[in-house]
Write an enzyme that holds these catalytic residues in place. Structure first.
Site, PDB file in Angstrom:
ATOM      1  N   CYS A  67      43.050  32.690  53.432  1.00  0.00           N
ATOM      2  CA  CYS A  67      43.445  31.139  53.178  1.00  0.00           C
ATOM      3  C   CYS A  67      44.552  31.007  53.948  1.00  0.00           C
ATOM      4  O   CYS A  67      45.311  31.513  54.446  1.00  0.00           O
ATOM      5  CB  CYS A  67      44.216  31.013  51.691  1.00  0.00           C
ATOM      6  SG  CYS A  67      44.371  29.413  51.523  1.00  0.00           S
ATOM      7  N   CYS A  71      51.271  29.742  50.649  1.00  0.00           N
ATOM      8  CA  CYS A  71      51.930  29.694  49.266  1.00  0.00           C
ATOM      9  C   CYS A  71      52.671  31.018  49.184  1.00  0.00           C
ATOM     10  O   CYS A  71      51.963  31.888  49.069  1.00  0.00           O
ATOM     11  CB  CYS A  71      51.012  29.464  48.266  1.00  0.00           C
ATOM     12  SG  CYS A  71      49.978  28.101  48.550  1.00  0.00           S
ATOM     13  N   CYS A  74      51.304  34.132  47.013  1.00  0.00           N
ATOM     14  CA  CYS A  74      49.787  34.180  46.710  1.00  0.00           C
ATOM     15  C   CYS A  74      49.213  35.331  47.725  1.00  0.00           C
ATOM     16  O   CYS A  74      49.754  35.585  48.953  1.00  0.00           O
ATOM     17  CB  CYS A  74      49.127  33.179  47.344  1.00  0.00           C
ATOM     18  SG  CYS A  74      47.216  33.066  46.859  1.00  0.00           S
ATOM     19  N   CYS A 111      35.926  29.932  35.018  1.00  0.00           N
ATOM     20  CA  CYS A 111      36.642  29.370  35.929  1.00  0.00           C
ATOM     21  C   CYS A 111      36.428  29.985  37.358  1.00  0.00           C
ATOM     22  O   CYS A 111      36.666  30.999  37.630  1.00  0.00           O
ATOM     23  CB  CYS A 111      38.074  29.295  35.552  1.00  0.00           C
ATOM     24  SG  CYS A 111      39.199  28.498  36.788  1.00  0.00           S
ATOM     25  N   CYS A 142      34.582  25.266  35.160  1.00  0.00           N
ATOM     26  CA  CYS A 142      36.163  24.907  35.717  1.00  0.00           C
ATOM     27  C   CYS A 142      36.166  25.367  37.315  1.00  0.00           C
ATOM     28  O   CYS A 142      35.609  26.624  37.323  1.00  0.00           O
ATOM     29  CB  CYS A 142      37.520  25.439  34.886  1.00  0.00           C
ATOM     30  SG  CYS A 142      38.744  25.328  35.801  1.00  0.00           S
ATOM     31  N   CYS A 202      43.065  20.434  34.685  1.00  0.00           N
ATOM     32  CA  CYS A 202      43.800  21.578  34.249  1.00  0.00           C
ATOM     33  C   CYS A 202      44.846  21.918  35.183  1.00  0.00           C
ATOM     34  O   CYS A 202      44.977  21.840  36.523  1.00  0.00           O
ATOM     35  CB  CYS A 202      42.793  22.877  34.357  1.00  0.00           C
ATOM     36  SG  CYS A 202      43.678  24.508  34.129  1.00  0.00           S
ATOM     37  N   ARG A 274      47.870  27.270  28.441  1.00  0.00           N
ATOM     38  CA  ARG A 274      47.613  28.764  28.404  1.00  0.00           C
ATOM     39  C   ARG A 274      48.420  29.651  28.892  1.00  0.00           C
ATOM     40  O   ARG A 274      49.116  29.450  29.822  1.00  0.00           O
ATOM     41  CB  ARG A 274      46.292  28.360  29.510  1.00  0.00           C
ATOM     42  CG  ARG A 274      45.807  29.968  29.518  1.00  0.00           C
ATOM     43  CD  ARG A 274      44.495  29.722  30.697  1.00  0.00           C
ATOM     44  NE  ARG A 274      43.691  28.977  30.234  1.00  0.00           N
ATOM     45  CZ  ARG A 274      42.901  27.777  30.859  1.00  0.00           C
ATOM     46  NH1 ARG A 274      43.537  27.648  32.095  1.00  0.00           N
ATOM     47  NH2 ARG A 274      42.215  27.173  30.269  1.00  0.00           N
TER      48      ARG A 274
HETATM   49  N1  SAM Z   1      43.498  27.796  46.455  1.00  0.00           N
HETATM   50  C1  SAM Z   1      43.125  27.139  45.341  1.00  0.00           C
HETATM   51  C2  SAM Z   1      44.759  26.266  45.252  1.00  0.00           C
HETATM   52  O1  SAM Z   1      45.662  26.850  45.607  1.00  0.00           O
HETATM   53  O2  SAM Z   1      44.633  25.625  44.408  1.00  0.00           O
HETATM   54  C3  SAM Z   1      42.649  27.807  44.152  1.00  0.00           C
HETATM   55  C4  SAM Z   1      43.344  29.253  44.138  1.00  0.00           C
HETATM   56  S1  SAM Z   1      44.807  29.377  43.709  1.00  0.00           S
HETATM   57  C5  SAM Z   1      44.888  31.127  43.632  1.00  0.00           C
HETATM   58  C6  SAM Z   1      45.454  28.858  41.867  1.00  0.00           C
HETATM   59  C7  SAM Z   1      46.618  29.236  41.473  1.00  0.00           C
HETATM   60  O3  SAM Z   1      46.661  30.534  40.856  1.00  0.00           O
HETATM   61  C8  SAM Z   1      47.840  28.799  42.196  1.00  0.00           C
HETATM   62  O4  SAM Z   1      48.159  27.250  42.299  1.00  0.00           O
HETATM   63  C9  SAM Z   1      49.247  29.597  41.486  1.00  0.00           C
HETATM   64  O5  SAM Z   1      49.532  28.661  40.400  1.00  0.00           O
HETATM   65  C10 SAM Z   1      48.202  30.561  40.687  1.00  0.00           C
HETATM   66  N2  SAM Z   1      48.695  32.048  41.391  1.00  0.00           N
HETATM   67  C11 SAM Z   1      48.433  32.308  42.652  1.00  0.00           C
HETATM   68  N3  SAM Z   1      48.895  33.398  42.910  1.00  0.00           N
HETATM   69  C12 SAM Z   1      49.952  33.759  41.819  1.00  0.00           C
HETATM   70  C13 SAM Z   1      50.819  34.649  41.441  1.00  0.00           C
HETATM   71  N4  SAM Z   1      50.782  35.823  42.281  1.00  0.00           N
HETATM   72  N5  SAM Z   1      51.608  34.846  40.105  1.00  0.00           N
HETATM   73  C14 SAM Z   1      51.233  33.619  39.500  1.00  0.00           C
HETATM   74  N6  SAM Z   1      50.269  32.837  39.789  1.00  0.00           N
HETATM   75  C15 SAM Z   1      49.556  32.748  40.729  1.00  0.00           C
HETATM   76  C1  DTB Z   2      45.868  29.355  36.916  1.00  0.00           C
HETATM   77  O1  DTB Z   2      46.823  28.477  36.475  1.00  0.00           O
HETATM   78  N1  DTB Z   2      45.980  30.700  37.004  1.00  0.00           N
HETATM   79  C2  DTB Z   2      44.908  31.222  37.436  1.00  0.00           C
HETATM   80  C3  DTB Z   2      43.714  30.330  37.909  1.00  0.00           C
HETATM   81  N2  DTB Z   2      44.506  29.069  37.429  1.00  0.00           N
HETATM   82  C4  DTB Z   2      43.199  29.986  38.982  1.00  0.00           C
HETATM   83  C5  DTB Z   2      45.203  32.120  38.992  1.00  0.00           C
HETATM   84  C6  DTB Z   2      46.139  33.299  38.695  1.00  0.00           C
HETATM   85  C7  DTB Z   2      46.074  34.258  39.757  1.00  0.00           C
HETATM   86  C8  DTB Z   2      47.144  35.331  39.783  1.00  0.00           C
HETATM   87  C9  DTB Z   2      47.230  36.109  40.791  1.00  0.00           C
HETATM   88  C10 DTB Z   2      45.728  36.587  41.494  1.00  0.00           C
HETATM   89  O2  DTB Z   2      45.181  37.212  40.518  1.00  0.00           O
HETATM   90  O3  DTB Z   2      45.488  36.420  42.556  1.00  0.00           O
HETATM   91 FE1  SF4 Z   3      45.667  29.587  49.456  1.00  0.00          FE
HETATM   92 FE2  SF4 Z   3      46.721  31.198  47.674  1.00  0.00          FE
HETATM   93 FE3  SF4 Z   3      47.673  28.748  48.335  1.00  0.00          FE
HETATM   94 FE4  SF4 Z   3      45.490  28.665  46.904  1.00  0.00          FE
HETATM   95  S1  SF4 Z   3      47.343  29.463  46.247  1.00  0.00           S
HETATM   96  S2  SF4 Z   3      46.034  27.449  48.516  1.00  0.00           S
HETATM   97  S3  SF4 Z   3      44.461  30.313  47.618  1.00  0.00           S
HETATM   98  S4  SF4 Z   3      47.400  30.497  49.690  1.00  0.00           S
END
Ligand code: SAM
Ligand code: DTB
Ligand code: SF4
Length: 327
Positions: A67, A71, A74, A111, A142, A202, A274
């Site tokens: 990506c 973030c 992530c 989802c 979703c 959501c 959730r």
């Molecule tokens: N790229 C898209 C976005 O950013 O909306 C969709 C996928 S992103 C991984 C979805 C959500 O997962 C993020 O907004 C964040 O709230 C959650 N998330 C990602 N990494 C995480 C982590 N290490 N711990 C907890 N929540 C996480």
């Molecule tokens: C949300 O709030 N939590 C989910 C879903 N929406 C997409 C993602 C959690 C991701 C946790 C870290 C991972 O597995 O990469």
């Molecule tokens: Fe990309 Fe992760 Fe940020 Fe979603 S949360 S925009 S997958 S870096």
């Protein structure tokens, strides 16, 4: 004798739809004695939901890693060395097999998440096909695809999409410390598009990124003051991923996480709250406290997007031990 709880509810002089919560009011909820806060959350919960029922959603990462965004939490951001293997958009048959398995396991919603800043049109065309087919299996759908451009939400709605997940993640004043490649206003803009297209929202955030309690209250205020509030509110506990800037965040007192759930429940009485990422690192007892605080939904299945989640068997046994039933 029962204690008088000196915390103001949302102002009574506004119609129910337009209730506004100030950060100070939510901060005052956080500051209640733990038992008083949980009692209050239980009362609200029981006024709006069956307290022993839980909704289960299964996640699938349909496009993993690489990506462009930064973030700080992530695993999928290309710029961090997290050791994650990248994957292109999954073919339809793989997605459908996973959705069918989720349904057979008892999930009610599927989802699909993609590691994009936002979808390109050719990608969206494929996701639309996935939404159609998953829905025809009898599951709620979703997707979480990042930021949407004009017209894209309408296309997803046309395919029958039920929910769009797009988190605001943290307090406005902390957002820029966590993410630099887009702003929280960009996120609100996509949320407006989703709502405008008639898709259920959501939207939630992450707790445990080093934010203050006041910032947790500010995150909850932003969510609760959406008009209407999101139908589904994922409260994620940070999963510390090696290689990301947040890998070494200071640990959070677990009771503070429970308090956050309780505040979400009290301020968003009709929303599904959730208990999301981070459950694998929680004891059964801590999860039970989160349910007592008003969480009534979980991610269900052995994996979140890229990190682990409790195995379905363990969850089934936990729900059974707590006499909770699936909705
Ligand atoms: N790229 C898209 C976005 O950013 O909306 C969709 C996928 S992103 C991984 C979805 C959500 O997962 C993020 O907004 C964040 O709230 C959650 N998330 C990602 N990494 C995480 C982590 N290490 N711990 C907890 N929540 C996480
Ligand atoms: C949300 O709030 N939590 C989910 C879903 N929406 C997409 C993602 C959690 C991701 C946790 C870290 C991972 O597995 O990469
Ligand atoms: Fe990309 Fe992760 Fe940020 Fe979603 S949360 S925009 S997958 S870096």
């Amino acid at each position: 004798m029962s204690a008088v709880i000196p915390v103001q509810s949302a102002p009574a002089d506004r119609p129910a739809q337009a209730k506004r919560w100030t950060v100070a009011q939510i901060d005052a909820l956080f500051a209640l004695p733990f038992n008083d806060l949980l009692y209050r959350a239980q009362q609200v919960h029981r006024g709006h939901f069956d307290p022993n029922a839980i909704q289960r959603s299964t996640l699938l990462s349909i496009k993993t890693g690489g990506c462009s965004e930064d973030c700080g939490y992530c695993s999928q951001a290309a710029r961090y060395n997290t050791g994650l293997e990248r994957d292109e958009l999954l073919p339809l048959d793989e997605v459908l097999a996973a959705a069918q398995a989720a349904k057979d396991n008892g999930a009610s919603r599927f989802c699909m998440g993609a590691a994009w800043r936002g979808p390109k049109q050719k990608d969206l065309d494929q996701v639309i096909e996935m939404v159609r087919e998953v829905k025809s299996l009898g599951l709620e759908t979703c997707v979480t695809l990042g930021m949407l451009r004009e017209g894209q939400a309408e296309q997803l709605k046309g395919a029958g999409l039920d929910y769009y997940n797009h988190n605001i993640d943290t307090a406005p004043e902390f957002y820029g410390k966590v993410i630099g490649t887009h702003s929280q206003d960009d996120r609100f803009d996509t949320l407006d598009k989703v709502r405008g297209a008639g898709i259920n929202v959501c939207c939630g955030g992450i707790i445990g990124m080093g934010e203050s309690r006041r910032m947790r209250a500010a995150l909850i205020a932003e969510l609760a003051n959406m008009d209407p509030p999101p139908e589904s509110v994922p409260i994620n506990h940070l999963v510390q991923v090696e290689g990301t800037p947040m890998a070494d965040s200071a640990p959070l007192d677990p009771f503070e996480f429970v308090r956050t759930i309780a505040c979400a429940r009290i301020t968003m009485p009709s929303s599904y709250v959730r208990l999301s990422a981070g459950r694998q690192q929680m004891s059964d007892e801590l999860q039970a406290l989160c349910f007592l605080a008003g969480a009534n939904s979980i991610f269900y299945g052995d994996k979140l997007l890229t990190t682990g989640n409790p195995e379905a068997n363990r969850d089934r046994s936990l729900l059974e031990r707590l006499d909770m039933t699936a909705v």
